[in-house]
Design a protein around this motif. Structure first.
Motif, PDB file in Angstrom:
ATOM      1  N   GLU A  46      -6.313   0.190   8.671  1.00 13.49           N
ATOM      2  CA  GLU A  46      -4.969   0.638   9.020  1.00 13.49           C
ATOM      3  C   GLU A  46      -3.940  -0.142   8.212  1.00 13.49           C
ATOM      4  N   PHE A  47      -2.871   0.560   7.844  1.00 10.51           N
ATOM      5  CA  PHE A  47      -1.712  -0.079   7.211  1.00 10.51           C
ATOM      6  C   PHE A  47      -0.632  -0.231   8.267  1.00 10.51           C
ATOM      7  N   ASP A  48      -0.064  -1.434   8.391  1.00 10.46           N
ATOM      8  CA  ASP A  48       1.023  -1.593   9.356  1.00 10.46           C
ATOM      9  C   ASP A  48       2.325  -1.097   8.751  1.00 10.46           C
ATOM     10  N   GLU A  49       3.415  -1.210   9.513  1.00 15.10           N
ATOM     11  CA  GLU A  49       4.698  -0.643   9.096  1.00 15.10           C
ATOM     12  C   GLU A  49       5.245  -1.236   7.813  1.00 15.10           C
ATOM     13  N   ASN A  50       4.747  -2.395   7.429  1.00 13.43           N
ATOM     14  CA  ASN A  50       5.192  -3.024   6.190  1.00 13.43           C
ATOM     15  C   ASN A  50       4.181  -2.879   5.061  1.00 13.43           C
ATOM     16  N   GLY A  51       3.200  -2.032   5.261  1.00  9.38           N
ATOM     17  CA  GLY A  51       2.226  -1.746   4.210  1.00  9.38           C
ATOM     18  C   GLY A  51       1.089  -2.728   4.117  1.00  9.38           C
ATOM     19  N   ASN A  52       0.976  -3.679   5.042  1.00 10.30           N
ATOM     20  CA  ASN A  52      -0.147  -4.615   5.036  1.00 10.30           C
ATOM     21  C   ASN A  52      -1.416  -3.901   5.480  1.00 10.30           C
ATOM     22  N   CYS A  53      -2.502  -4.147   4.774  1.00  8.81           N
ATOM     23  CA  CYS A  53      -3.753  -3.419   4.990  1.00  8.81           C
ATOM     24  C   CYS A  53      -4.727  -4.289   5.782  1.00  8.81           C
ATOM     25  N   TYR A  54      -5.136  -3.798   6.951  1.00 10.13           N
ATOM     26  CA  TYR A  54      -6.084  -4.499   7.815  1.00 10.13           C
ATOM     27  C   TYR A  54      -7.395  -3.713   7.868  1.00 10.13           C
ATOM     28  N   VAL A  55      -8.505  -4.426   7.775  1.00  7.36           N
ATOM     29  CA  VAL A  55      -9.824  -3.789   7.771  1.00  7.36           C
ATOM     30  C   VAL A  55     -10.726  -4.467   8.791  1.00  7.36           C
ATOM     31  N   VAL A  56     -11.397  -3.653   9.613  1.00 11.54           N
ATOM     32  CA  VAL A  56     -12.387  -4.171  10.558  1.00 11.54           C
ATOM     33  C   VAL A  56     -13.735  -4.255   9.853  1.00 11.54           C
ATOM     34  N   VAL A  57     -14.348  -5.427   9.914  1.00 14.38           N
ATOM     35  CA  VAL A  57     -15.666  -5.672   9.325  1.00 14.38           C
ATOM     36  C   VAL A  57     -16.682  -5.767  10.467  1.00 14.38           C
ATOM     37  N   MET A  58     -17.719  -4.922  10.400  1.00 15.11           N
ATOM     38  CA  MET A  58     -18.725  -4.882  11.464  1.00 15.11           C
ATOM     39  C   MET A  58     -20.077  -5.283  10.880  1.00 15.11           C
ATOM     40  N   SER A  59     -20.264  -6.569  10.678  1.00 15.71           N
ATOM     41  CA  SER A  59     -21.463  -7.068  10.009  1.00 15.71           C
ATOM     42  C   SER A  59     -22.661  -7.223  10.933  1.00 15.71           C
ATOM     43  N   ASP A  60     -22.442  -7.230  12.240  1.00 12.99           N
ATOM     44  CA  ASP A  60     -23.538  -7.485  13.168  1.00 12.99           C
ATOM     45  C   ASP A  60     -24.374  -6.245  13.467  1.00 12.99           C
ATOM     46  N   TYR A  61     -23.908  -5.072  13.095  1.00 10.51           N
ATOM     47  CA  TYR A  61     -24.660  -3.846  13.345  1.00 10.51           C
ATOM     48  C   TYR A  61     -26.003  -3.903  12.616  1.00 10.51           C
ATOM     49  N   PRO A  62     -27.113  -3.479  13.228  1.00  5.94           N
ATOM     50  CA  PRO A  62     -27.182  -2.692  14.461  1.00  5.94           C
ATOM     51  C   PRO A  62     -27.445  -3.496  15.725  1.00  5.94           C
ATOM     52  N   ASP A  63     -27.559  -4.815  15.655  1.00  8.31           N
ATOM     53  CA  ASP A  63     -27.886  -5.593  16.847  1.00  8.31           C
ATOM     54  C   ASP A  63     -26.641  -6.222  17.454  1.00  8.31           C
ATOM     55  N   LYS A  64     -26.776  -6.626  18.709  1.00 11.32           N
ATOM     56  CA  LYS A  64     -25.678  -7.323  19.379  1.00 11.32           C
ATOM     57  C   LYS A  64     -25.839  -8.818  19.130  1.00 11.32           C
ATOM     58  N   PRO A  65     -24.846  -9.470  18.575  1.00  9.38           N
ATOM     59  CA  PRO A  65     -24.984 -10.902  18.272  1.00  9.38           C
ATOM     60  C   PRO A  65     -24.932 -11.765  19.530  1.00  9.38           C
TER      61      PRO A  65
ATOM     62  N   ALA B  12      -6.594  13.795 -10.269  1.00  9.88           N
ATOM     63  CA  ALA B  12      -7.367  13.331 -11.427  1.00  9.88           C
ATOM     64  C   ALA B  12      -6.480  12.826 -12.559  1.00  9.88           C
ATOM     65  N   GLY B  13      -5.357  13.454 -12.787  1.00  7.18           N
ATOM     66  CA  GLY B  13      -4.527  13.055 -13.917  1.00  7.18           C
ATOM     67  C   GLY B  13      -3.405  12.109 -13.572  1.00  7.18           C
ATOM     68  N   ALA B  14      -3.379  11.623 -12.351  1.00  8.81           N
ATOM     69  CA  ALA B  14      -2.248  10.802 -11.899  1.00  8.81           C
ATOM     70  C   ALA B  14      -2.525   9.317 -12.064  1.00  8.81           C
ATOM     71  N   ALA B  15      -1.464   8.572 -12.284  1.00 10.35           N
ATOM     72  CA  ALA B  15      -1.545   7.109 -12.282  1.00 10.35           C
ATOM     73  C   ALA B  15      -1.150   6.620 -10.899  1.00 10.35           C
ATOM     74  N   TYR B  16      -1.738   5.526 -10.479  1.00  8.95           N
ATOM     75  CA  TYR B  16      -1.457   4.985  -9.149  1.00  8.95           C
ATOM     76  C   TYR B  16       0.026   4.669  -8.997  1.00  8.95           C
ATOM     77  N   LYS B  17       0.596   5.099  -7.887  1.00  8.31           N
ATOM     78  CA  LYS B  17       1.996   4.777  -7.580  1.00  8.31           C
ATOM     79  C   LYS B  17       2.021   3.790  -6.416  1.00  8.31           C
ATOM     80  N   ARG B  18       2.667   2.695  -6.607  1.00  6.64           N
ATOM     81  CA  ARG B  18       2.703   1.663  -5.578  1.00  6.64           C
ATOM     82  C   ARG B  18       3.856   1.909  -4.612  1.00  6.64           C
ATOM     83  N   GLU B  19       3.565   1.756  -3.332  1.00  5.59           N
ATOM     84  CA  GLU B  19       4.592   1.849  -2.305  1.00  5.59           C
ATOM     85  C   GLU B  19       4.668   0.502  -1.590  1.00  5.59           C
ATOM     86  N   ARG B  20       5.871   0.039  -1.359  1.00  2.00           N
ATOM     87  CA  ARG B  20       6.055  -1.246  -0.672  1.00  2.00           C
ATOM     88  C   ARG B  20       6.992  -1.056   0.521  1.00  2.00           C
TER      89      ARG B  20
END
Length: 712
Positions: free
Chosen positions: A70-89, A438-446
Motif C-alpha cells: 500500500e502507498f500512504d497519502e504521501n506516496g510512501n510504499c509499505y510492503v507486508v513480508v510473509m516469510s513464515d508461510y506455510p508454517d506457524k512460527p 510499452a512505449g512510456a517512460a516512468y513518470k514519478r509522482e510525489r
C-alpha cells in the motif's frame, strides 16, 4: 537494533545473492524442480499482452516474500513480508515483517528498504490510517505507527482480537477502505468471537460464516457477506468482489445486515460466481512433478472406485489470489475498472472486464477479446507467484511476486512427494513489478496529500487516478474537519459521478447529510449514485415514494437495492412495491431473498399483495422457489396469527395452480421443524389444515397427506 542496520541500500548486492543462490540450488533437485531466476531474468520471462510492459520496481534483498503493498497519502510504499508461510512460527521466532520501500533517486526503482515493524506473526494485509497502518495478523487486527519520522513503528496496539488463526490461507486479511466509510476484510467464514478495544463492554461478535467490516470513526464493527479468501476488490461504487482458490471472482450481492434482519431465511448465502469463463485458465508453465504425480494417483483411485470425479493437474484455477480493481490513469482507459487476479499455481495474471446488463442483479466478469486464448501476463518460470496487486500514485499497476519454488500447503501433498520438497526454498527472494504502457517512460509522482487543506482534498474527488480520491476521502474522514463541509457539498454538483459519491459519504461521516441531498441523489442520472442513495434513504420515511418508484421501474441491480432498502419500512406501499419488483424480476433468487429478508416481505400481507398483482398467474415471476421459501419463513417464525392468515390465503385459486399448494405446505412444514416449538406448531397446523384437503384436487390432496404424514 540501530536504524542504520535496518536500512539496506543498493539492489546490486541482491542480484549477486540471487546468482549465488541459483548456482547453489542447481544441484540435487534440478531434474524435478527447476531453480530460480535472477530478478532481471525473471523479468524477461514475463509475457505481457501487446501494448504494455513490466518493469522491476523492487527485488531481494530489499524485499522478500511480499503479500500486500500500500502507498500512504504521501506516496510512501509499505510492503507486508510473509516469510513464515506455510508454517506457524513459534513465539519470538517470527520472520514476518513490514518494510518501507523508498526510491530516493527517482528512477522508478526502490533503492532503500527499512523495516517498519518486525516479528509479525502471519501478517497478511495493511491499510493506512491516521498516519500509521492497520495490520491484519491473526488472531488480531493491529494499529502501528511511527511517531518520530524514521519509518520505524514505535507504537503497536491491538484493535480487534479473536479471529481464527490456525490456517494462514483462511485467516483475516485484505483490508479495504470503502467509499461508504467502512473498512472491509475477508475472514473466509471462519469462526471467531471478536472483541474491540474501543468497545470493551460490547458482547463478543460471532463472525462464523462471514467476512468482517468496521468503522473506526464511529467505533462500529459487524459481520459482512462472504466468505472471501485471499483477494478482495472494491470498485469505485463499492461493488465488492472476493477471490477463492478455485473461483477467481465472486460478487457479494446482499450485505449481511439485510440477510440477518430476521433469523428465518432458509438460506443466507448472497454471493455469486460472476465469471462467464470459469474454471479454465491458460497455463504456459510446466506442471510441477508433485502435482502431476498426485493427480495421477487420485484419478487412478477415482477410476478404481468407479467415480466420475476428475482432478485436473493444470489449466484450471486452483490458486487464484489477490483479486484487485485497477482504477488508475497510468494505463490506457480500456484497463480502468478491470479486475486483476493472480493464479499462483498457474504462474500467471488473469484479467477480467466487468460488464453490466439491465436485467441482471449482478455484474459479469469476461475475458478481453485479446485474451481469449492467453492470459494478461504469463511466465514459464514455475517460481512466478503473483499473489497480489496495487495501484500507485503514479497510476500504474503493481504486481507482487512471492517467488517461491513451492506455494501449495504441505497438508495436501502425499508424504513421499513432500519429503523431497523444500517449502521454504525462495523465502529469501521476492519481486515487485510495475505494469505500464510499452512505449512510456516512468513518470514519478510525489504526492504530499497529508499537507493539503481539507478543501483541497475535496477537490480531488474527481481525479482521473482514483488513488488520489480514495486517499483524500479517507483523510477527510480521519480528520473530521467540518469546516470542509461547504467544499464537500460543492462536489455534489461535480460532473463525475465518482466525485458526487465521495461527497455524499464524507457528508455522511460528518453527520451533515440531509434529506435534500439524499432526494437529489435519488434522482441522479447515474444508477450507481441512486443505488447508494437508496441505502442512505433508509433513515428518511419521506423517501418511501421514491424508493417504491425505483423498485417498479429501475434496472435489476438498482431494483434489488431499492427492495432491500424498502424492507426497512412497513405498510401497504412497501408490499405493493415488492409485488411490482417480483412481477419484473421474481424469477431471480436474490430478488426473492431481498423481499423475504424483511419483515413486511415475509408477512401474509406480502403474499396477499402478490396474489392480487398481475404476477399472480405467472409461474415464472411468481416462482415456486419463492412460494416454498415464503412458506418456510412463515413456518419457522411460528406466529399463530400469521399461520392462520397463511392457510386462508392458500384457498385462493392462484395458490392451487400446479404444485403451488404442495410446495407451500412443504415449505411451511420444513420451517416449522426448525421452529423452537416445532412439535406444538406442527400439531396445531396439521389439525387446522386437514379440513382444507377437500378444497383441492384429489391428486394434490394425496400429495399433501403424504407430506403431513411424513411431518408427523
Amino acid at each position: 537494533m540501530p536504524h542504520t542496520m535496518r536500512t539496506i541500500h543498493t539492489l546490486r548486492a541482491g542480484l549477486l545473492l540471487s546468482a549465488a543462490s541459483i548456482a547453489f540450488y542447481s544441484c540435487g533437485t534440478k531434474e524435478k524442480y527447476p531453480g530460480p531466476l535472477a530478478p532481471e531474468e525473471a523479468l524477461k520471462s514475463l509475457q505481457v499482452i501487446d501494448g504494455l510492459k513490466a518493469e522491476l520496481f523492487a527485488a531481494e534483498p530489499l524485499v522478500t516474500d511480499p503479500v500486500s503493498m500500500e502507498f500512504d497519502e504521501n506516496g510512501n510504499c509499505y510492503v507486508v513480508v510473509m516469510s513464515d508461510y506455510p508454517d506457524k512460527p513459534a513465539p519470538g521466532t517470527e520472520k514476518g515483517h513490514i518494510r518501507v520501500l523508498r526510491d530516493l533517486d527517482g528512477d522508478g526503482r526502490a533503492d532503500t528498504s527499512i523495516v517498519f515493524a518486525g516479528k509479525l506473526s502471519e501478517g497478511t494485509s495493511i491499510l493506512p490510517w491516521k498516519g500509521g497502518l492497520l495490520v491484519t495478523a491473526a488472531p488480531e487486527i493491529l494499529y502501528m505507527k511511527d511517531t518520530t519520522g524514521d519509518f520505524v513503528a514505535d507504537t503497536r496496539e491491538v484493535l480487534f482480537s479473536g479471529f481464527f488463526k490456525d490456517n494462514p490461507e483462511t485467516q483475516i486479511t485484505n483490508l479495504r477502505f470503502g467509499v461508504d466509510n467502512w473498512i472491509y476484510a475477508n475472514n473466509r467464514g471462519q469462526a471467531g468471537e471478536i472483541t474491540f478495544r474501543n468497545q470493551p463492554d460490547a458482547k463478543p461478535l460471532s463472525v462464523k460464516g462471514a467476512d468482517f467490516r468496521f468503522r473506526l470513526d464511529r467505533n462500529q464493527f459487524e459481520p459482512e457477506t462472504g466468505p472471501g479468501q485471499f483477494g478482495q476488490a472494491l470498485d469505485d461504487y463499492n461493488n465488492r468482489f472476493v477471490t477463492e482458490n478455485s473461483i477467481h471472482i465472486q460478487q457479494t450481492l446482499i450485505p449481511w445486515r439485510y440477510t440477518h434482519r430476521h433469523p428465518y431465511l432458509p438460506s443466507v448465502r448472497a454471493i455469486r460466481n460472476i465469471s462467464d469463463h470459469d474454471p479454465l485458465m491458460f497455463q504456459e508453465s510446466p506442471t510441477p512433478y508433485w502435482r502431476e504425480e498426485r493427480s495421477r494417483r487420485r484419478n487412478k483411485e477415482f477410476q478404481e472406485k468407479k467415480l466420475t470425479r476428475v482432478e485436473y493437474e493444470r489449466g484450471h484455477f486452483t490458486g487464484a489470489s489477490g483479486g484487485t480493481v485497477y482504477n488508475g490513469d497510468g494505463l490506457p482507459a480500456a484497463f480502468y475498472g478491470n479486475v486483476f487476479t493472480g493464479e499462483v499455481a498457474g504462474n500467471l495474471v488473469h484479467r477480467d472486464l466487468i460488464t453490466t446488463h439491465r436485467d441482471s442483479v449482478h455484474l459479469t466478469a469476461r475475458r478481453a477479446d485479446e485474451e481469449k486464448q492467453r492470459e494478461f501476463i504469463f511466465s514459464k518460470d514455475n517460481w512466478f507467484r503473483p499473489v497480489n496487486f496495487s495501484t500507485g500514485p503514479d497510476g500504474y499497476l503493481y504486481v507482487l511476486d512471492y517467488y517461491r519454488q513451492h506455494i501449495e500447503t504441505p497438508v495436501s501433498i502425499p508424504d513421499d512427494l513432500k519429503a523431497e520438497m523444500d517449502f521454504y526454498r525462495g523465502n529469501d527472494m521476492g519481486r515487485i513489478y510495475r505494469i505500464m504502457p510499452a512505449g512510456a517512460a516512468y513518470k514519478r509522482e510525489r504526492p504530499q496529500l497529508g499537507r493539503l487543506t481539507s478543501d483541497s482534498l475535496a477537490a480531488l474527488f474527481g481525479h482521473p487516478n482514483q488513488w488520489y480520491a480514495q486517499q483524500a476521502h479517507r483523510l477527510l474522514v480521519e480528520r473530521g474537519d467540518k469546516a470542509a463541509i461547504p467544499a464537500v457539498k460543492a462536489q455534489l454538483k461535480h460532473a463525475d459521478p465518482r466525485a458526487r459519491l465521495h461527497a455524499l459519504y464524507v457528508l455522511e461521516a460528518y453527520d451533515a447529510l440531509d434529506l435534500a441531498a439524499v432526494q437529489q441523489a435519488l434522482a441522479d442520472s447515474s444508477d450507481n449514485i441512486r443505488e447508494h442513495a437508496a441505502m442512505l434513504a433508509e433513515r428518511y420515511p419521506q423517501c418511501l415514494p421514491a424508493l417504491a418508484a425505483l423498485a417498479s421501474e429501475s434496472s435489476a441491480k438498482l431494483t434489488l437495492q431499492a427492495v432491500l432498502s424498502l424492507g426497512q419500512f412497513s405498510g401497504k406501499p412497501v408490499t405493493d412495491a415488492f409485488a411490482k419488483a417480483l412481477g419484473r424480476y421474481g424469477d431471480n433468487k436474490f430478488m426473492q431473498m431481498a423481499v423475504l429478508s424483511s419483515q413486511p416481505g415475509s408477512s401474509p400481507a406480502m403474499l396477499e399483495a402478490l396474489l392480487q398483482s398481475p404476477a399472480a398467474n405467472d409461474t415464472t415471476k411468481f416462482a415456486n422457489s419463492f412460494i416454498h421459501d415464503f412458506s418456510y419463513v412463515t413456518g419457522a417464525r411460528n406466529d399463530r396469527a400469521q399461520v392462520a392468515q397463511f392457510f386462508a390465503l392458500l384457498k385462493q385459486p392462484a395458490m392451487q395452480q400446479g404444485q403451488r399448494h404442495t410446495l407451500a405446505v412443504k415449505g411451511l412444514l420444513s420451517g416449522m421443524e426448525k421452529s423452537e416449538h416445532s412439535s406444538d406448531a406442527l400439531k396445531k397446523a396439521l389439525k387446522d389444515f386437514r379440513p382444507q384437503l377437500k378444497t383441492v384436487t384429489p391428486a394434490t390432496a394425496d400429495a399433501l397427506r403424504k407430506l403431513i404424514d411424513q411431518a408427523k
